[in-house]
Enzyme design. Sequence first.
Site, PDB file in Angstrom:
ATOM      1  N   CYS A  54       0.826  -1.197   0.000  1.00 55.49           N
ATOM      2  CA  CYS A  54       0.000   0.000   0.000  1.00 55.49           C
ATOM      3  C   CYS A  54       0.870   1.261   0.000  1.00 55.49           C
ATOM      4  CB  CYS A  54      -0.896  -0.025   1.233  1.00 55.49           C
ATOM      5  SG  CYS A  54      -2.146   1.275   1.281  1.00 55.49           S
ATOM      6  N   ASP A  76       0.443   3.614   1.962  1.00 54.33           N
ATOM      7  CA  ASP A  76       0.396   4.109   3.343  1.00 54.33           C
ATOM      8  C   ASP A  76       1.794   4.457   3.870  1.00 54.33           C
ATOM      9  OD1 ASP A  76       0.239   3.952   6.366  1.00 54.33           O
ATOM     10  OD2 ASP A  76      -1.870   3.600   5.876  1.00 54.33           O
ATOM     11  N   ARG A 133       2.963   4.522   6.719  1.00 52.27           N
ATOM     12  CA  ARG A 133       3.445   3.744   7.863  1.00 52.27           C
ATOM     13  C   ARG A 133       4.117   2.441   7.460  1.00 52.27           C
ATOM     14  NH1 ARG A 133      -2.374   3.741  10.633  1.00 52.27           N
ATOM     15  NH2 ARG A 133      -2.833   3.403   8.417  1.00 52.27           N
ATOM     16  N   HIS A 169      -2.074  -4.408   5.092  1.00 52.38           N
ATOM     17  CA  HIS A 169      -1.710  -3.966   6.441  1.00 52.38           C
ATOM     18  C   HIS A 169      -2.943  -3.556   7.230  1.00 52.38           C
ATOM     19  CE1 HIS A 169      -2.431   0.384   5.793  1.00 52.38           C
ATOM     20  NE2 HIS A 169      -2.185   0.079   4.532  1.00 52.38           N
ATOM     21  N   CYS A 228      -6.075  -0.163   7.114  1.00 49.30           N
ATOM     22  CA  CYS A 228      -5.940   0.294   5.728  1.00 49.30           C
ATOM     23  C   CYS A 228      -7.090   1.227   5.344  1.00 49.30           C
ATOM     24  CB  CYS A 228      -5.907  -0.903   4.779  1.00 49.30           C
ATOM     25  SG  CYS A 228      -5.694  -0.439   3.048  1.00 49.30           S
TER      26      CYS A 228
END
Length: 206
Positions: A39, A41, A43, A98, A101
């Site tokens: 992703c 993302d 993080r 993850h 999400c």
Amino acid sequence: MERLIEGHKKFLAEVFPRRRNQFHLLAESQAPEWLFITCSDSRIVPDLILGTEPGDLFISRSIGNIVPVSMSDVDGVTATIEYAVDVLKVKHVILCGHSDCGALKAALDRPKLEKLPKASRWLHHVEAAFSHRQPLNPEDGAHAELASLIRGNVVAQLLNLRAQPSVARAMMEGRLAVHGWYYEILSGRIERFDEDARRFVALVEE
């Protein structure tokens, strides 16, 4: 921006000089063993999580770690897969979802996407996740329903990955393996999808 500029200054002063020979070798070629699809993302930091180095991972990122199987236009994910498998000859493709999400949160609450037409269109590719929801895990607490769907999306996108012509061909030739992972941000642990048991299990036994 100052933080990024200062970080680059530190890289030039402290990191690059120590690893000059490594970067010299990487300057003209790459030979990654793994394609890591995950992703967008912020993080999720693959090299930090897996202890990998520059040149180890070929990475494709998009919201929802999606692998499209049907689009009228060209998309970067499948183009990346094709290049990694047919040109770079990676030996493994890892598809990693993850916890928490945002893409799957949005899939559960479509009205919030009304002002995001491109994101809404892209997230049509996660619809199959609802058909592959995993059993609720009590350890996920109040987020068990979302985590179930996120794991289901890993399974759905893993099927899409296997359907890619380059991937299917390479697997048939015995030169490629594919893997589905789920990364839990809170604990730092990774689960892998066990194809035989049809469930997620710990990647590292404790």
